[in-house]
Design a protein around this motif. Sequence first.
Motif, PDB file in Angstrom:
ATOM      1  N   ILE A 121       0.858  -1.120   0.110  1.00  0.00           N
ATOM      2  CA  ILE A 121       0.004  -0.069   0.033  1.00  0.00           C
ATOM      3  C   ILE A 121       0.787   1.233   0.205  1.00  0.00           C
ATOM      4  O   ILE A 121       0.566   2.250  -0.710  1.00  0.00           O
ATOM      5  CB  ILE A 121      -1.009   0.078   1.137  1.00  0.00           C
ATOM      6  N   ALA A 122       1.904   1.469   0.745  1.00  0.00           N
ATOM      7  CA  ALA A 122       2.972   2.434   0.941  1.00  0.00           C
ATOM      8  C   ALA A 122       3.467   2.674  -0.539  1.00  0.00           C
ATOM      9  O   ALA A 122       3.468   3.720  -0.914  1.00  0.00           O
ATOM     10  CB  ALA A 122       3.698   2.105   1.943  1.00  0.00           C
ATOM     11  N   GLN A 123       3.775   1.500  -1.116  1.00  0.00           N
ATOM     12  CA  GLN A 123       4.595   1.835  -2.258  1.00  0.00           C
ATOM     13  C   GLN A 123       3.431   2.400  -3.417  1.00  0.00           C
ATOM     14  O   GLN A 123       3.785   3.185  -4.233  1.00  0.00           O
ATOM     15  CB  GLN A 123       5.229   0.526  -2.917  1.00  0.00           C
ATOM     16  N   ALA A 124       2.312   1.820  -3.533  1.00  0.00           N
ATOM     17  CA  ALA A 124       1.292   2.141  -4.436  1.00  0.00           C
ATOM     18  C   ALA A 124       0.879   3.592  -4.044  1.00  0.00           C
ATOM     19  O   ALA A 124       0.575   4.594  -4.987  1.00  0.00           O
ATOM     20  CB  ALA A 124      -0.048   1.525  -4.141  1.00  0.00           C
ATOM     21  N   ALA A 125       0.855   3.864  -2.894  1.00  0.00           N
ATOM     22  CA  ALA A 125       0.650   5.346  -2.540  1.00  0.00           C
ATOM     23  C   ALA A 125       1.667   6.352  -2.791  1.00  0.00           C
ATOM     24  O   ALA A 125       1.286   7.333  -3.232  1.00  0.00           O
ATOM     25  CB  ALA A 125       0.142   5.516  -1.024  1.00  0.00           C
ATOM     26  N   ALA A 126       2.848   6.098  -2.505  1.00  0.00           N
ATOM     27  CA  ALA A 126       3.758   6.843  -2.878  1.00  0.00           C
ATOM     28  C   ALA A 126       3.853   7.149  -4.530  1.00  0.00           C
ATOM     29  O   ALA A 126       4.091   8.247  -4.805  1.00  0.00           O
ATOM     30  CB  ALA A 126       5.101   6.212  -2.575  1.00  0.00           C
ATOM     31  N   ASN A 127       3.741   6.130  -5.307  1.00  0.00           N
ATOM     32  CA  ASN A 127       3.603   6.141  -6.664  1.00  0.00           C
ATOM     33  C   ASN A 127       2.494   7.064  -7.132  1.00  0.00           C
ATOM     34  O   ASN A 127       2.529   7.965  -8.042  1.00  0.00           O
ATOM     35  CB  ASN A 127       3.541   4.576  -7.314  1.00  0.00           C
ATOM     36  N   ILE A 154       1.129   9.438  -5.389  1.00  0.00           N
ATOM     37  CA  ILE A 154       1.297  10.727  -5.209  1.00  0.00           C
ATOM     38  C   ILE A 154       2.353  11.455  -6.120  1.00  0.00           C
ATOM     39  O   ILE A 154       2.319  12.555  -6.726  1.00  0.00           O
ATOM     40  CB  ILE A 154       1.608  11.106  -3.596  1.00  0.00           C
ATOM     41  N   ASP A 155       3.281  10.593  -6.413  1.00  0.00           N
ATOM     42  CA  ASP A 155       4.296  11.196  -7.340  1.00  0.00           C
ATOM     43  C   ASP A 155       3.929  11.228  -8.808  1.00  0.00           C
ATOM     44  O   ASP A 155       4.409  12.327  -9.354  1.00  0.00           O
ATOM     45  CB  ASP A 155       5.452  10.091  -7.475  1.00  0.00           C
ATOM     46  N   TRP A 156       2.817  10.732  -9.221  1.00  0.00           N
ATOM     47  CA  TRP A 156       2.207  10.792 -10.474  1.00  0.00           C
ATOM     48  C   TRP A 156       1.258  11.914 -10.768  1.00  0.00           C
ATOM     49  O   TRP A 156       0.806  12.279 -11.752  1.00  0.00           O
ATOM     50  CB  TRP A 156       1.905   9.688 -11.133  1.00  0.00           C
ATOM     51  N   ASN A 157       1.050  12.356  -9.496  1.00  0.00           N
ATOM     52  CA  ASN A 157      -0.045  13.595  -9.535  1.00  0.00           C
ATOM     53  C   ASN A 157       0.348  14.916  -9.893  1.00  0.00           C
ATOM     54  O   ASN A 157       1.294  15.363  -9.011  1.00  0.00           O
ATOM     55  CB  ASN A 157      -0.997  13.729  -8.165  1.00  0.00           C
ATOM     56  N   SER A 176      -5.595  10.957  -3.970  1.00  0.00           N
ATOM     57  CA  SER A 176      -4.662  10.026  -4.898  1.00  0.00           C
ATOM     58  C   SER A 176      -4.483   8.647  -4.358  1.00  0.00           C
ATOM     59  O   SER A 176      -4.434   7.658  -4.903  1.00  0.00           O
ATOM     60  CB  SER A 176      -3.269  10.749  -5.008  1.00  0.00           C
ATOM     61  N   VAL A 177      -4.494   8.684  -2.778  1.00  0.00           N
ATOM     62  CA  VAL A 177      -4.412   7.381  -2.119  1.00  0.00           C
ATOM     63  C   VAL A 177      -5.657   6.826  -2.016  1.00  0.00           C
ATOM     64  O   VAL A 177      -6.113   5.822  -1.487  1.00  0.00           O
ATOM     65  CB  VAL A 177      -3.568   7.591  -1.147  1.00  0.00           C
ATOM     66  N   ARG A 178      -6.908   7.544  -1.850  1.00  0.00           N
ATOM     67  CA  ARG A 178      -8.121   7.029  -1.327  1.00  0.00           C
ATOM     68  C   ARG A 178      -8.514   5.979  -2.120  1.00  0.00           C
ATOM     69  O   ARG A 178      -9.427   4.904  -1.731  1.00  0.00           O
ATOM     70  CB  ARG A 178      -9.360   7.946  -1.453  1.00  0.00           C
ATOM     71  N   ASN A 179      -8.518   5.866  -3.386  1.00  0.00           N
ATOM     72  CA  ASN A 179      -9.001   4.724  -4.353  1.00  0.00           C
ATOM     73  C   ASN A 179      -8.098   3.558  -4.475  1.00  0.00           C
ATOM     74  O   ASN A 179      -8.616   2.716  -5.450  1.00  0.00           O
ATOM     75  CB  ASN A 179      -9.218   5.583  -5.698  1.00  0.00           C
ATOM     76  N   LEU A 180      -6.963   3.524  -3.891  1.00  0.00           N
ATOM     77  CA  LEU A 180      -6.122   2.552  -3.907  1.00  0.00           C
ATOM     78  C   LEU A 180      -6.603   1.183  -3.212  1.00  0.00           C
ATOM     79  O   LEU A 180      -7.034   1.331  -2.253  1.00  0.00           O
ATOM     80  CB  LEU A 180      -4.804   2.818  -3.450  1.00  0.00           C
ATOM     81  N   TYR A 181      -6.400   0.255  -3.956  1.00  0.00           N
ATOM     82  CA  TYR A 181      -6.731  -1.216  -3.368  1.00  0.00           C
ATOM     83  C   TYR A 181      -5.886  -1.275  -1.680  1.00  0.00           C
ATOM     84  O   TYR A 181      -4.823  -1.109  -1.882  1.00  0.00           O
ATOM     85  CB  TYR A 181      -6.235  -2.388  -4.350  1.00  0.00           C
TER      86      TYR A 181
END
Length: 217
Positions: free
Chosen positions: A82-88, A90-93, A128-133
């Motif tokens: 989750i942390a990796q996906a969230a960081a990505n 945010i980075d891509w926003n 950005s992170v709300r919709n992540l699995y």
Amino acid sequence: MKNDRQLQKDILNELDWEPSVDASRIGVEVSDGVATLSGHVDSYTQKWAAERVAQRVAGIKSVAVELDVILPGPHQRNDTEIAQAAANAIDWNASIPKDTVRLVVEKGWVTLSGEVEWAFIRTAAETSVRNLYGVKGVVNNIAIHPRVEPRGVKTKIEAALYRRAHLDATGIVVDVKRGTVTLTGEVDSLAERNTIEWAAWSAPGVQKVVDNLVVAN
């Protein structure tokens, strides 16, 4: 004026109408205009959406969300993933300046921190992170520290509210002191209250918004 049973029915109908929410597992109780949502949903996105659905029903004064997020098997993620996906995310926003937002993940809950200049950046990070699995909740501790000197903030906010036909209709009072905006008055719904609060956040130089708006009976 609608009674609690009518308000409960309106929320249930609105949940059924909302395509992004599975209303079959959500219970609704209303007492004195305060709605409580209970049950469970498959994602934090649905939990967030259900809260917004209840807020837009006329006559609801506030919403208590007691929904549990129970992720289906295929969507389970550990905190590292989750942390990796969230960081990505945010980075891509493109709305979020590089290296302004930090995050910590614990048991599926994402806590955001850091400092940004505008409220919309703070909101963009949360979105950005709300919709992540795998995400079960988001705590947004990002602080607003604008570089712009807060000049003419009251006038700009009032002008924005006039454009939206809110200030003239409801007699909203806007007070600004050292970058803190305090809103008082009556509004017709929680949705209108959210719109007005966002208008205040959108003014340059605003660091904090104190929302003392009351939903009319």
